[in-house]
Design an enzyme around this catalytic site. Sequence first.
Site, PDB file in Angstrom:
ATOM      1  N   HIS A   1      -6.313   2.407  12.350  1.00 10.80           N
ATOM      2  CA  HIS A   1      -7.167   0.869  11.596  1.00 10.80           C
ATOM      3  C   HIS A   1      -8.550   0.714  12.764  1.00 10.80           C
ATOM      4  CE1 HIS A   1      -3.765   0.244   8.578  1.00 10.80           C
ATOM      5  NE2 HIS A   1      -4.733  -0.306   8.351  1.00 10.80           N
TER       6      HIS A   1
ATOM      7  N   ASN B   1       0.416  -1.162   0.120  1.00 16.26           N
ATOM      8  CA  ASN B   1       0.413   0.207  -0.274  1.00 16.26           C
ATOM      9  C   ASN B   1       0.677   0.976  -0.214  1.00 16.26           C
ATOM     10  OD1 ASN B   1      -2.009   1.439   0.116  1.00 16.26           O
ATOM     11  ND2 ASN B   1      -3.300   0.682   1.508  1.00 16.26           N
TER      12      ASN B   1
END
Length: 448
Positions: A341, A310
């Site tokens: 997250h 990512n």
Amino acid sequence: MNWETPFLFQAPAIYQVAAFPFAALFHYLCTSRSLSINARYIYLLVGGFLLAFAAMGRYALLLLLSAFCSLGVIHSAGPQKVHKRAFFFQMSWQTLCHLWLHYKEYYLQEAAGIRLPVALSALMLMTQRVTSLALDIHERKMSPAWPGDGEKEAPRGDELQALSFCTYLLSFPTLLGGPLCSFNRFQTWIRSRRTPCSARSLRAAAQRGLGALLLSFLRDILGRYVCPQDDLAECTHFGCIYAMWTSALFFRLTYYSHWMLDESLFLAAGLGQRLAHGPHAETEDQVLLDTHIWTLETTNRIAAFTRTWNKSTAQWLRRLIFQRRRSFPLLATFAFSAWWHGLHPGQVFGFLCWAVMVEADYRFHHFFGSVAKSQPQRWLYQLLTWCHTQLVMAYVMIAVETRSLSMLWWLCSSYSSFFPLVYAVSLLLLAKRKVSSHDAHHPHTSHP
């Protein structure tokens, strides 16, 4: 094993595919110069509103509230304070939304449905764009010109700067996924008056879309025939290692297909294309992509895997946390990634374990890399370290995706823990050895 994440990815994928014709139409209208600059912003913004309510329902209000409040914070704060205020507001709001989801799932035992997790995923991407924009202002890379501010050096069309800010945060090609780009880069793409190669961009978008379809097909075959969802719960002894690796491969294929679909929509809208080179080019940026499967699947270094996973998010974390921390920057970066997250127990354990693995990997290769002298020895060294990297990253990924404490405890007590323990022991043994100060460690995040 909780497999909610792959199914969560399927919901945004439907809306990303549905938005593809509108992205291609936008690109065509831009290349034919049928849309003015202001009309381009409005097209992307209105599309973002429609996509948000279609994909998130009433939870789209969480995203819109975040966007408009963040713009208010950016407008009211000076360059010296804008980053801290925007960061504090955005992370506070995102954390409250995550806690609301945890409360519904774990305390009220209510099914949150799919729309709220999709909204939270989009809110995480919103946090990236808000903090990136605030950092640009803090570092004087741009100036937020608003009506009445009297900015003498504001760019052309400064009376519509608020519109461009809103479009940057809510444009439909980047609302549910896609690489993170800076506001200046986004604005350059929208305001470019040159005619880019539409056929080349659409061809690249089609290739990424077909790649996403192929990876989704392989993932479904893997999940159905190779690693059924009850493998991890029933495996014993060394069979757990195989089950862990195949399950992690399932997750990686899910992420790869999701990222490639996001990039396909991004390219179809003309937002990630290479701008023309030459004396009249505004910039000479490369095509902005996150998915580098070859590097991820062939590297024998955890640090390289971390930098590439990512990629734009990893660069954002490096800029936001790693480069701004004087003490324990690597640990702080991964701790923040766990916070960003959602702070599930598996995420906290997984990201902190990842930080230890990156530090150990750096020292391990620095110490043992010179041991292999001949070519066969180097090949053997690369093969063994590649296998170990694959198994360590599989362990970390399963930990991050785990949503129950019982599964996390099972993972920690299984034979799979042998591989991260090897690196942890290596770190303890090599901790006193000095390493060259100019080789920096690099941060990570896992999900869109």
